[in-house]
Motif scaffolding. Structure first.
Motif, PDB file in Angstrom:
ATOM      1  N   ARG A 103       0.827  -1.214   0.000  1.00  9.79           N
ATOM      2  CA  ARG A 103       0.000   0.000   0.000  1.00  9.79           C
ATOM      3  C   ARG A 103       0.859   1.261   0.000  1.00  9.79           C
ATOM      4  NH1 ARG A 103      -2.255   3.624   3.231  1.00  9.79           N
ATOM      5  NH2 ARG A 103      -1.299   2.880   5.143  1.00  9.79           N
ATOM      6  N   THR A 104       1.935   1.263   0.800  1.00  8.30           N
ATOM      7  CA  THR A 104       2.836   2.416   0.866  1.00  8.30           C
ATOM      8  C   THR A 104       4.247   2.063   0.395  1.00  8.30           C
ATOM      9  OG1 THR A 104       3.514   1.936   3.151  1.00  8.30           O
ATOM     10  CG2 THR A 104       1.587   3.374   2.850  1.00  8.30           C
TER      11      THR A 104
ATOM     12  N   ALA B 177       0.036   6.207   1.013  1.00  7.93           N
ATOM     13  CA  ALA B 177      -0.353   5.271  -0.041  1.00  7.93           C
ATOM     14  C   ALA B 177       0.092   5.816  -1.392  1.00  7.93           C
ATOM     15  CB  ALA B 177      -1.862   5.062  -0.018  1.00  7.93           C
ATOM     16  N   HIS B 178       0.619   4.936  -2.237  1.00  8.73           N
ATOM     17  CA  HIS B 178       1.095   5.372  -3.551  1.00  8.73           C
ATOM     18  C   HIS B 178       0.156   4.986  -4.685  1.00  8.73           C
ATOM     19  CE1 HIS B 178       2.365   1.249  -4.122  1.00  8.73           C
ATOM     20  NE2 HIS B 178       3.131   1.327  -3.045  1.00  8.73           N
ATOM     21  N   GLY B 179      -0.724   4.020  -4.472  1.00  4.27           N
ATOM     22  CA  GLY B 179      -1.725   3.654  -5.471  1.00  4.27           C
ATOM     23  C   GLY B 179      -1.223   2.835  -6.642  1.00  4.27           C
TER      24      GLY B 179
END
Length: 134
Positions: free
Chosen positions: A80-81, A117-119
């Protein structure tokens, strides 16, 4: 994870040698971390990443002055991150493995250093994520 592969080559120069005339391990780790960060930045689309973890480092063979090394990175997972990479360093001339690192974890962070979060869930082959991030 994917077929993504990032390859960079480094030439072992006199200033990279230790007291025994071999490549200084710290210099190799510097190269490994710097290039891994470049992979993380291009994959996540942000320059705001930090090295969070490196697994056990296995030095397999020495590298000497004049050797050409290939540092190969693969994506292990997107979190997620975070993004997790692996790295294998090989002597391009002899084919001997010099170093392996199973896991290098980078985390996307905000200005305060807090994970964000980077997506991202899939690899990209270019730098377009950096150009579209801002």
């Amino acid at each position: 994870m994917s077929d993504y592969r990032y390859l960079v080559r480094k030439w072992v120069k006199p200033e990279d040698l230790n007291q025994h005339g071999a490549l200084f391990g710290g210099r190799l780790l510097q190269w490994v971390d710097e290039e891994a960060a470049i992979v993380a930045v291009t994959q996540l689309g942000t320059i705001d990443v930090v090295t969070r973890h490196m697994s056990e480092i296995g030095f397999s063979a020495r590298a000497d002055r004049g050797d050409l090394l290939e540092l190969e990175y693969r994506i292990v997972a997107f979190g997620r991150t975070s993004i997790t990479l692996s790295c294998r360093v090989e002597n391009a001339v002899t084919g001997h493995e010099v170093l392996t690192l199973d896991r290098i974890v980078f985390v996307a962070v905000d200005a305060a250093g807090v994970p964000v979060a980077h997506g991202r869930t899939e690899a990209t082959s270019g730098t377009e994520r950096l150009r579209t991030a801002g």
